[in-house]
Write a protein that holds these residues in place. Sequence first.
Motif, short mmCIF file in Angstrom:
data_model
loop_
_atom_site.label_atom_id
_atom_site.label_comp_id
_atom_site.label_asym_id
_atom_site.label_seq_id
_atom_site.Cartn_x
_atom_site.Cartn_y
_atom_site.Cartn_z
N PRO A 78 0.81 -1.31 -0.02
CA PRO A 78 -0.11 -0.07 -0.09
C PRO A 78 0.75 1.44 0.08
O PRO A 78 0.33 2.31 0.08
CB PRO A 78 -0.72 -0.16 1.17
CG PRO A 78 -0.08 -0.88 2.19
CD PRO A 78 0.79 -1.99 1.19
N GLU A 79 2.15 1.26 -0.09
CA GLU A 79 2.91 2.52 -0.29
C GLU A 79 3.99 1.94 -1.05
O GLU A 79 4.56 0.88 -1.33
CB GLU A 79 3.52 2.68 1.28
CG GLU A 79 4.61 1.87 1.74
CD GLU A 79 4.06 0.61 2.58
OE1 GLU A 79 4.22 -0.62 2.08
OE2 GLU A 79 2.97 0.64 3.19
N TYR A 80 4.60 3.04 -1.79
CA TYR A 80 5.60 3.08 -2.93
C TYR A 80 7.02 3.48 -2.31
O TYR A 80 6.89 4.55 -1.90
CB TYR A 80 5.24 4.07 -4.02
CG TYR A 80 6.02 3.65 -5.26
CD1 TYR A 80 5.65 2.59 -6.17
CD2 TYR A 80 6.86 4.32 -5.83
CE1 TYR A 80 6.10 2.20 -7.26
CE2 TYR A 80 7.63 3.94 -6.94
CZ TYR A 80 7.31 3.02 -7.70
OH TYR A 80 7.78 2.76 -8.65
N VAL A 81 7.70 2.73 -1.93
CA VAL A 81 9.06 3.08 -1.35
C VAL A 81 10.17 2.90 -2.21
O VAL A 81 10.43 1.87 -2.96
CB VAL A 81 9.37 2.01 0.07
CG1 VAL A 81 10.65 2.60 0.65
CG2 VAL A 81 8.23 2.21 0.79
N ILE A 82 10.85 3.74 -2.40
CA ILE A 82 11.96 4.00 -3.34
C ILE A 82 13.41 4.28 -2.70
O ILE A 82 13.38 4.72 -1.72
CB ILE A 82 11.89 5.04 -4.21
CG1 ILE A 82 11.91 6.47 -3.90
CG2 ILE A 82 10.83 4.56 -5.22
CD1 ILE A 82 11.97 7.54 -5.07
N ASP A 83 14.65 4.04 -3.45
CA ASP A 83 15.94 4.46 -2.65
C ASP A 83 16.39 5.40 -3.70
O ASP A 83 16.91 5.29 -4.93
CB ASP A 83 16.79 3.40 -2.72
CG ASP A 83 16.38 2.27 -1.92
OD1 ASP A 83 16.07 2.57 -0.70
OD2 ASP A 83 16.32 0.81 -2.29
N ALA A 84 16.08 6.86 -3.24
CA ALA A 84 16.46 7.82 -4.33
C ALA A 84 17.94 8.34 -3.81
O ALA A 84 18.70 8.38 -2.82
CB ALA A 84 15.54 9.21 -3.73
N LEU A 85 18.76 8.61 -5.07
CA LEU A 85 19.96 9.21 -4.88
C LEU A 85 19.91 10.72 -4.18
O LEU A 85 18.80 11.27 -4.33
CB LEU A 85 20.75 9.43 -6.30
CG LEU A 85 21.01 8.03 -6.93
CD1 LEU A 85 21.22 8.53 -8.46
CD2 LEU A 85 22.07 7.24 -6.11
N PRO A 86 21.08 11.08 -3.54
CA PRO A 86 20.82 12.43 -2.83
C PRO A 86 20.31 13.42 -3.80
O PRO A 86 19.50 14.40 -3.33
CB PRO A 86 22.23 12.56 -2.30
CG PRO A 86 22.67 11.34 -2.08
CD PRO A 86 22.13 10.41 -3.17
N GLY A 87 21.10 13.58 -4.82
CA GLY A 87 20.55 14.37 -5.75
C GLY A 87 19.20 14.48 -6.46
O GLY A 87 18.60 15.53 -7.21
N SER A 88 18.43 13.48 -6.37
CA SER A 88 17.30 13.47 -7.01
C SER A 88 15.97 13.58 -5.78
O SER A 88 14.83 13.47 -6.01
CB SER A 88 17.00 11.98 -7.45
OG SER A 88 16.90 10.83 -6.50
N VAL A 89 16.41 13.82 -4.37
CA VAL A 89 15.54 13.87 -3.38
C VAL A 89 14.52 14.97 -3.60
O VAL A 89 13.50 14.89 -3.63
CB VAL A 89 16.11 14.08 -2.11
CG1 VAL A 89 15.14 14.59 -1.04
CG2 VAL A 89 16.80 12.80 -1.57
N PRO A 90 15.09 16.21 -4.19
CA PRO A 90 14.02 17.36 -4.41
C PRO A 90 13.08 17.00 -5.58
O PRO A 90 11.82 17.47 -5.26
CB PRO A 90 14.88 18.59 -4.95
CG PRO A 90 16.28 18.24 -4.41
CD PRO A 90 16.27 16.75 -4.32
N PHE A 91 13.57 16.16 -6.42
CA PHE A 91 12.54 15.94 -7.41
C PHE A 91 11.54 14.80 -6.88
O PHE A 91 10.41 15.11 -7.26
CB PHE A 91 13.32 15.12 -8.59
CG PHE A 91 12.44 14.19 -9.62
CD1 PHE A 91 11.75 14.91 -10.56
CD2 PHE A 91 12.06 13.05 -9.48
CE1 PHE A 91 11.17 14.19 -11.68
CE2 PHE A 91 11.12 12.26 -10.10
CZ PHE A 91 10.56 12.91 -11.37
#
Length: 315
Positions: free
Chosen positions: A243-256
């Motif tokens: 029921p949730e969408y969990v991703i591993d984001a690169l630091p530079g993509s966090v604002p996106f």
Amino acid sequence: MRDDSSDDDFSPPRRRGRAAPKPAGEMTMVERHVQRMMAARAEEEMETARQASRAETLRREGEEALRAVGDLDVDSDSENEDDDAAGFTGRARRDLRRERGGEGEAPPASDVRVRAMTPAELGMAYAWMRRDQRRYANAVKFWDSAASSIQAAFEETLNPESGETSVSSSSSSETSSSSRVLGAFCAATGPAPVAFAVLKSDGLVVDAMGVRQGLRRLGFGRALAFELVRRARRAAAERAGPPEYVIDALPGSVPFWRAIGFAPAGGADSPTTAVMRRLCGDVAMAVDLLEDPPAPSGDEWWVPARRKRFGDAEA
């Protein structure tokens, strides 16, 4: 004093040869285990090399296809007012910005189609990945660092019932709805995908995602991310996904990811994941897919992983 010695009197030093392998029957349990590990490692390295070779073949073919339509030439990213002087992607980018009135506006859903790629389309994506990292200092080096992994994911076909994958032929021209490698396409920008996403083995969560450098800040990444979340939301509603969408984001993509509704994920990482986060700097981010998710029955494929992450109380 006469030296009667000759070259025939001296034999060259004997090279120490490699010891003959010990017969399996004489090996200890530890030696047999190490031998199996080394054999498996050698096979993995050979397969990675073969995948890289197949990716290179597709890249060369994709590069030829893009050059045939005027893309990838030395001036393809230019945005001159004169259409005869403007480059292929530059002209497309300029016209899209004019149509939308600026950068960053998400394109209409009808303008972007997300689907599995054919080998030819993946080859074109490889071509612009390689060009981007050579032309732009800040481009992610997908080609150098991830081409063999992308190729491996492309050659796998996901079994939606079990979540397992099987290897398929990369020479097929048919696209698979269960492919782990998706492309985002826009007719205004030509035949090549404007962005790509590699999904994890569950076929839902994004593992890697990129947008062509010359076509960034036009909303294509946002459109691709929204489509991935939409698919995951549909799966969650059918109890075919968490029921949730969990991703591993690169630091530079966090604002996106923040801009499209994601927030830092709760829960505790496993020890292995925690170590990898410290090494890579990844940030776990999540978005809820359903306001009132149905209670899992307990036999869903994603329940064990969710319990491991959030604990039994959350699962």
